[in-house]
Design an enzyme around this catalytic site. Structure first.
Site, PDB file in Angstrom:
ATOM      1  N   ARG A 111      13.739   2.498 -21.390  1.00  0.00           N
ATOM      2  CA  ARG A 111      13.000   2.489 -22.648  1.00  0.00           C
ATOM      3  C   ARG A 111      13.532   1.402 -23.557  1.00  0.00           C
ATOM      4  O   ARG A 111      14.741   1.206 -23.642  1.00  0.00           O
ATOM      5  CB  ARG A 111      13.171   3.847 -23.337  1.00  0.00           C
ATOM      6  CG  ARG A 111      12.325   4.916 -22.727  1.00  0.00           C
ATOM      7  CD  ARG A 111      12.692   6.272 -23.215  1.00  0.00           C
ATOM      8  NE  ARG A 111      12.912   6.369 -24.652  1.00  0.00           N
ATOM      9  CZ  ARG A 111      13.110   7.511 -25.294  1.00  0.00           C
ATOM     10  NH1 ARG A 111      13.101   8.642 -24.618  1.00  0.00           N
ATOM     11  NH2 ARG A 111      13.316   7.540 -26.579  1.00  0.00           N
ATOM     12  N   LYS A 164      17.661  17.039 -23.958  1.00  0.00           N
ATOM     13  CA  LYS A 164      16.515  17.903 -24.304  1.00  0.00           C
ATOM     14  C   LYS A 164      15.356  17.688 -23.326  1.00  0.00           C
ATOM     15  O   LYS A 164      14.776  18.646 -22.829  1.00  0.00           O
ATOM     16  CB  LYS A 164      15.980  17.596 -25.716  1.00  0.00           C
ATOM     17  CG  LYS A 164      16.975  17.735 -26.837  1.00  0.00           C
ATOM     18  CD  LYS A 164      16.311  17.542 -28.187  1.00  0.00           C
ATOM     19  CE  LYS A 164      15.705  16.156 -28.405  1.00  0.00           C
ATOM     20  NZ  LYS A 164      16.658  15.042 -28.413  1.00  0.00           N
ATOM     21  N   ARG A 185      18.882   5.141 -34.191  1.00  0.00           N
ATOM     22  CA  ARG A 185      18.321   6.470 -33.903  1.00  0.00           C
ATOM     23  C   ARG A 185      19.336   7.576 -34.222  1.00  0.00           C
ATOM     24  O   ARG A 185      18.963   8.637 -34.718  1.00  0.00           O
ATOM     25  CB  ARG A 185      17.884   6.552 -32.440  1.00  0.00           C
ATOM     26  CG  ARG A 185      16.637   5.710 -32.187  1.00  0.00           C
ATOM     27  CD  ARG A 185      16.404   5.476 -30.720  1.00  0.00           C
ATOM     28  NE  ARG A 185      16.088   6.666 -29.985  1.00  0.00           N
ATOM     29  CZ  ARG A 185      16.269   6.802 -28.672  1.00  0.00           C
ATOM     30  NH1 ARG A 185      16.780   5.811 -27.959  1.00  0.00           N
ATOM     31  NH2 ARG A 185      15.927   7.904 -28.065  1.00  0.00           N
ATOM     32  N   ARG A 189      19.967   5.654 -18.923  1.00  0.00           N
ATOM     33  CA  ARG A 189      18.750   6.455 -18.738  1.00  0.00           C
ATOM     34  C   ARG A 189      17.589   5.591 -18.243  1.00  0.00           C
ATOM     35  O   ARG A 189      17.394   4.477 -18.692  1.00  0.00           O
ATOM     36  CB  ARG A 189      18.377   7.096 -20.076  1.00  0.00           C
ATOM     37  CG  ARG A 189      17.126   7.931 -19.984  1.00  0.00           C
ATOM     38  CD  ARG A 189      17.039   8.903 -21.101  1.00  0.00           C
ATOM     39  NE  ARG A 189      16.688   8.287 -22.371  1.00  0.00           N
ATOM     40  CZ  ARG A 189      16.467   9.007 -23.471  1.00  0.00           C
ATOM     41  NH1 ARG A 189      16.618  10.314 -23.448  1.00  0.00           N
ATOM     42  NH2 ARG A 189      16.146   8.416 -24.590  1.00  0.00           N
ATOM     43  N   ARG A 244      11.463  17.220 -36.389  1.00  0.00           N
ATOM     44  CA  ARG A 244      12.576  16.288 -36.491  1.00  0.00           C
ATOM     45  C   ARG A 244      12.896  15.954 -37.945  1.00  0.00           C
ATOM     46  O   ARG A 244      13.725  15.086 -38.206  1.00  0.00           O
ATOM     47  CB  ARG A 244      12.170  15.001 -35.787  1.00  0.00           C
ATOM     48  CG  ARG A 244      13.136  14.548 -34.707  1.00  0.00           C
ATOM     49  CD  ARG A 244      12.385  13.528 -33.904  1.00  0.00           C
ATOM     50  NE  ARG A 244      13.197  12.650 -33.157  1.00  0.00           N
ATOM     51  CZ  ARG A 244      13.041  12.476 -31.854  1.00  0.00           C
ATOM     52  NH1 ARG A 244      12.155  13.178 -31.175  1.00  0.00           N
ATOM     53  NH2 ARG A 244      13.757  11.582 -31.224  1.00  0.00           N
TER      54      ARG A 244
END
Ligand code: AMP
Length: 226
Positions: A160, A13, A171, A127, A88
């Protein structure tokens, strides 16, 4: 153009939101980025949000809704916006409807990025994002030109803290329980476009483009909440 980008963490996203934002010169509102920035600066919002983010839980709805409401009221959102990672939860979706109604605005499309858990975990673990401009990279699929440095601002690329394996699992669970019901919610409005999230970034951008350009022509306008 007003878009919502929906999907699990790691579905792409943020990457597609950045591409859309650059291409259409439309403001991108990434609640995760705004919250991380607040945590980094230790603002009152950041201090409240930190423990939720570190454990992979959602930051309380009232805090996030207020943040989005404020941002939508700024000049940069007058022509349109891309909501990346918001709403969300059902409560956030309902709050957004009320805000849109007050503003007399419509959401053009909800792009839902579909992708399996194994691939998500692979993506999240590789990432990296720029400390400065927040651009997102992947050490394998989308590496920077210079190791550890951002192509656009030369900032340091960091992992992160919530991309660690244990937090990623939390998550994904939160996503299934709180966010996934929004797919059915927006489907009843006829607003959902399903995007296969597997493949090269450019291929996914093409799928996104197709859906965004169809938004004007093929789909009936649906005013959320009417
Ligand atoms: P993201 O960068 O979108 O993956 O978001 C990172 C973290 O920020 C999430 O795991 C949540 O803790 C928090 N967050 C981001 N967006 C929201 C939202 N709309 N509602 C609640 N928490 C959020």
């Amino acid at each position: 153009m007003r878009l919502i980008l929906l999907g699990p963490p790691g579905a792409g996203k943020g990457t597609q939101a950045q591409i859309l934002s650059d291409r259409y010169e439309t403001d991108k509102i990434s609640t995760g980025d705004i919250l991380r920035d607040a945590v980094g600066k230790k603002t009152p919002l950041g201090l409240k949000a930190k423990e939720y983010m570190d454990s992979g839980r959602l930051v309380p709805d009232d805090l996030v809704v207020e943040l989005v409401r404020e941002r939508l009221g700024t000049d940069s959102c007058r022509k349109g916006y891309i909501l990346d990672g918001f709403p969300r939860s059902m409560l956030q979706a309902e709050s957004l409807e009320k805000i849109l109604k007050q503003r007399g605005e419509l959401i053009d499309r909800v792009l839902f990025f579909e992708i399996g858990d194994d691939e998500l975990i692979r993506r999240l673990s590789g990432r990296r994002s720029c400390e400065g401009c927040k651009r997102v990279y992947h050490i394998e699929f989308n590496p920077p030109v210079k190791d550890g440095k951002c192509d656009s601002c030369n900032g340091n690329l960091i992992q992160r803290s919530d991309d660690r394996k244990e937090t990623v699992k939390a998550r994904l669970k939160v996503y299934r329980e709180e966010t996934e019901p929004l797919i059915a919610y927006y489907n009843t409005n006829g607003l959902i476009s399903r995007i296969d999230g597997l493949g090269k970034i450019e291929e996914i951008t093409k799928r996104v483009d197709r859906e965004v350009s169809r938004a004007d022509d093929d789909y009936p306008e649906v005013r959320s909440g009417d």
